[in-house]
Design an enzyme around this catalytic site. Structure first.
Site, PDB file in Angstrom:
ATOM      1  N   ARG A   1      64.214  28.037  38.547  1.00  0.00           N
ATOM      2  CA  ARG A   1      62.948  28.629  38.097  1.00  0.00           C
ATOM      3  C   ARG A   1      62.722  28.297  36.625  1.00  0.00           C
ATOM      4  NH1 ARG A   1      61.951  28.959  42.758  1.00  0.00           N
ATOM      5  NH2 ARG A   1      61.504  30.839  43.970  1.00  0.00           N
TER       6      ARG A   1
ATOM      7  N   HIS B   1      57.740  21.057  41.454  1.00  0.00           N
ATOM      8  CA  HIS B   1      58.376  22.080  42.302  1.00  0.00           C
ATOM      9  C   HIS B   1      58.477  21.603  43.758  1.00  0.00           C
ATOM     10  CE1 HIS B   1      59.125  26.691  42.548  1.00  0.00           C
ATOM     11  NE2 HIS B   1      59.788  26.060  43.511  1.00  0.00           N
TER      12      HIS B   1
HETATM   13  P1  NAP Z   1      71.732  32.473  46.684  1.00  0.00           P
HETATM   14  O1  NAP Z   1      72.343  32.051  47.971  1.00  0.00           O
HETATM   15  O2  NAP Z   1      71.294  33.884  46.530  1.00  0.00           O
HETATM   16  O3  NAP Z   1      72.796  32.138  45.531  1.00  0.00           O
HETATM   17  C1  NAP Z   1      72.715  32.641  44.243  1.00  0.00           C
HETATM   18  C2  NAP Z   1      73.973  32.269  43.462  1.00  0.00           C
HETATM   19  O4  NAP Z   1      73.748  32.601  42.081  1.00  0.00           O
HETATM   20  C3  NAP Z   1      75.203  33.063  43.916  1.00  0.00           C
HETATM   21  O5  NAP Z   1      76.341  32.256  43.857  1.00  0.00           O
HETATM   22  C4  NAP Z   1      75.291  34.174  42.862  1.00  0.00           C
HETATM   23  O6  NAP Z   1      76.598  34.671  42.617  1.00  0.00           O
HETATM   24  C5  NAP Z   1      74.818  33.433  41.634  1.00  0.00           C
HETATM   25  N1  NAP Z   1      74.345  34.380  40.617  1.00  0.00           N
HETATM   26  C6  NAP Z   1      73.327  35.269  40.688  1.00  0.00           C
HETATM   27  N2  NAP Z   1      73.195  35.971  39.544  1.00  0.00           N
HETATM   28  C7  NAP Z   1      74.166  35.516  38.722  1.00  0.00           C
HETATM   29  C8  NAP Z   1      74.566  35.839  37.394  1.00  0.00           C
HETATM   30  N3  NAP Z   1      73.952  36.779  36.675  1.00  0.00           N
HETATM   31  N4  NAP Z   1      75.615  35.160  36.878  1.00  0.00           N
HETATM   32  C9  NAP Z   1      76.256  34.215  37.589  1.00  0.00           C
HETATM   33  N5  NAP Z   1      75.931  33.856  38.852  1.00  0.00           N
HETATM   34  C10 NAP Z   1      74.899  34.499  39.412  1.00  0.00           C
HETATM   35  O7  NAP Z   1      70.480  31.565  46.319  1.00  0.00           O
HETATM   36  P2  NAP Z   1      70.093  30.108  46.899  1.00  0.00           P
HETATM   37  O8  NAP Z   1      69.559  30.202  48.281  1.00  0.00           O
HETATM   38  O9  NAP Z   1      71.249  29.194  46.650  1.00  0.00           O
HETATM   39  O10 NAP Z   1      68.868  29.730  45.925  1.00  0.00           O
HETATM   40  C11 NAP Z   1      69.022  29.674  44.528  1.00  0.00           C
HETATM   41  C12 NAP Z   1      67.678  29.560  43.839  1.00  0.00           C
HETATM   42  O11 NAP Z   1      67.147  28.248  44.009  1.00  0.00           O
HETATM   43  C13 NAP Z   1      66.559  30.460  44.370  1.00  0.00           C
HETATM   44  O12 NAP Z   1      66.666  31.776  43.886  1.00  0.00           O
HETATM   45  C14 NAP Z   1      65.313  29.761  43.874  1.00  0.00           C
HETATM   46  O13 NAP Z   1      64.949  30.262  42.600  1.00  0.00           O
HETATM   47  C15 NAP Z   1      65.753  28.302  43.721  1.00  0.00           C
HETATM   48  N6  NAP Z   1      65.044  27.389  44.649  1.00  0.00           N
HETATM   49  C16 NAP Z   1      64.273  26.404  44.125  1.00  0.00           C
HETATM   50  C17 NAP Z   1      63.632  25.528  44.966  1.00  0.00           C
HETATM   51  C18 NAP Z   1      62.834  24.366  44.428  1.00  0.00           C
HETATM   52  O14 NAP Z   1      62.150  23.702  45.193  1.00  0.00           O
HETATM   53  N7  NAP Z   1      62.921  24.058  43.163  1.00  0.00           N
HETATM   54  C19 NAP Z   1      63.759  25.675  46.360  1.00  0.00           C
HETATM   55  C20 NAP Z   1      64.554  26.695  46.855  1.00  0.00           C
HETATM   56  C21 NAP Z   1      65.195  27.555  45.988  1.00  0.00           C
HETATM   57  P3  NAP Z   1      77.438  35.401  43.772  1.00  0.00           P
HETATM   58  O15 NAP Z   1      77.855  34.286  44.710  1.00  0.00           O
HETATM   59  O16 NAP Z   1      78.595  35.998  43.072  1.00  0.00           O
HETATM   60  O17 NAP Z   1      76.506  36.388  44.406  1.00  0.00           O
HETATM   61  C1  GLV Z   2      61.284  27.789  46.329  1.00  0.00           C
HETATM   62  O1  GLV Z   2      61.217  27.620  45.145  1.00  0.00           O
HETATM   63  C2  GLV Z   2      62.049  28.811  46.971  1.00  0.00           C
HETATM   64  O2  GLV Z   2      62.497  29.743  46.292  1.00  0.00           O
HETATM   65  O3  GLV Z   2      62.221  28.710  48.198  1.00  0.00           O
END
Ligand code: NAP
Ligand code: GLV
Length: 313
Positions: A228, A276
């Site tokens: 983000r 994005h």
């Molecule tokens: P997720 O499964 O919820 O994973 C989040 C990770 O971040 C977990 O390992 C968590 O730790 C860690 N985390 C959260 N808060 C933290 C902190 N304060 N300090 C250290 N580590 C922390 O999320 P995801 O599905 O992988 O997605 C991640 C992000 O990608 C989304 O939230 C979104 O913003 C972004 N995204 C972007 C796109 C794009 O097109 N650019 C598309 C999809 C997603 P724990 O393992 O200990 O809980």
């Molecule tokens: C896209 O940015 C998502 O959070 O799925």
């Protein structure tokens, strides 16, 4: 079973048809302003707060994305927007994992093989060899070891470069050296040459890509922000790129999207911008995942992907 759908893209009717097909017998409708008729489930992306008003029976809200920062930002500003009885459920991979791997691998290999610099040399008609980076020194650090971050880290480790991962709680990811918690953040950053951000955007992670973070990385590091815009302090990146502490950056996400025309990022050499698109929500995969979860909830079974609203992801 009654389901309301809010999808503000032009494809809303396709989402409606596919969701109805995946849940035969369910009454699926597109939510319109003024619709206060009962609903058991809501499937939404950036829905207006009115959609949730007076819905004490809503059982779950399915977010059509992995990140729930937008919906939780509304809840933080207007507490009680989300019905307290409703679960908030995010997408888990649903076709985003391989897109993130493709994007991250392409970007890291482009920097490892200095292809961005060769592009610039070609534009100047210059035939010049640059000293190669040693794979063993090209350490990649992935912020976030969740669904997407862990997948990206493992895919990069397969290329043979050292890969580190950072999360809140300790994670074991094969082939990846993992660090957890604030106390290990600096050790994670020290010597990292490519920093990839895949954290959720929460009050704890706001502005984590800042001057202090950049100063700990290897000199001439690379930044790849795929999560983000709110994670990045824009002026700190511009400063770090001016001094050379950050050699190049690839940004897919921004504070304001679309990125305003007058933003200095557009004019910064060696800064790559994409709109994005690192991992898009895929209709078929997302509907299959959500429909399976709705059927599981209807049978009284547990589901994964439930957001901890207090934690923010
Ligand atoms: P997720 O499964 O919820 O994973 C989040 C990770 O971040 C977990 O390992 C968590 O730790 C860690 N985390 C959260 N808060 C933290 C902190 N304060 N300090 C250290 N580590 C922390 O999320 P995801 O599905 O992988 O997605 C991640 C992000 O990608 C989304 O939230 C979104 O913003 C972004 N995204 C972007 C796109 C794009 O097109 N650019 C598309 C999809 C997603 P724990 O393992 O200990 O809980
Ligand atoms: C896209 O940015 C998502 O959070 O799925």
């Amino acid at each position: 079973m009654k389901i309301i759908l809010y999808e503000h893209h032009t494809e809303a009717s396709l989402w409606l048809d596919d969701l109805a097909r995946a849940l035969p017998g369910a009454d699926v409708r597109l939510w319109q302003p003024g619709d206060t008729a009962p609903a058991d489930y809501a499937v939404v992306w950036r829905a207006p707060p009115e959609l949730f008003a007076n819905r004490p029976d809503l059982k779950a809200v399915f977010n059509l994305g992995a990140g729930v920062d937008a919906i939780l930002e509304v809840e933080r500003k207007q507490p009680g927007t989300l019905p307290p009885s409703a679960l908030l459920v995010r997408l888990e991979d649903s076709g985003m994992g391989h897109q993130m791997v493709e994007y991250a691998a392409h970007t890291v290999l482009r920097y490892l093989r200095r292809l961005d610099e060769y592009d610039a040399l070609q534009r100047e008609h210059r035939w010049q060899k640059l000293p190669p980076f040693a794979l063993k020194d090209f350490t990649v650090g992935v912020l976030g070891m969740g669904v997407l971050g862990a997948r990206v880290a493992q895919a990069l480790a397969a290329f043979g470069m050292p890969v580190r991962g950072f999360s809140r709680s300790k994670r074991d990811v094969e082939g990846v050296r993992t660090f957890a918690g604030d106390e290990q953040f600096e050790a994670f950053l020290d010597g990292t040459r490519v920093l990839i951000n895949l954290l959720p955007h929460t009050p704890d992670t706001e502005g984590i890509l800042n001057r202090r973070t950049f100063e700990r990385l290897a000199p001439g590091a690379y930044l790849v922000n795929l999560a983000r815009g709110g994670h990045l302090v824009d002026d700190d990146l511009l400063h770090a790129m001016q001094t050379g502490q950050i050699a190049a950056a690839t940004l897919d996400v921004f504070h304001t999207e679309p990125l305003p025309d007058n933003h200095p990022f557009w004019r910064t050499p060696r800064l790559t911008i994409t709109p994005h698109i690192a991992a898009e929500t895929l209709r078929e995969e997302s509907i299959e995942q959500i429909a399976n979860k709705i059927m599981a909830l209807a049978r009284g079974e547990p589901i994964s992907g439930i957001v901890d609203v207090k934690r923010g992801y």
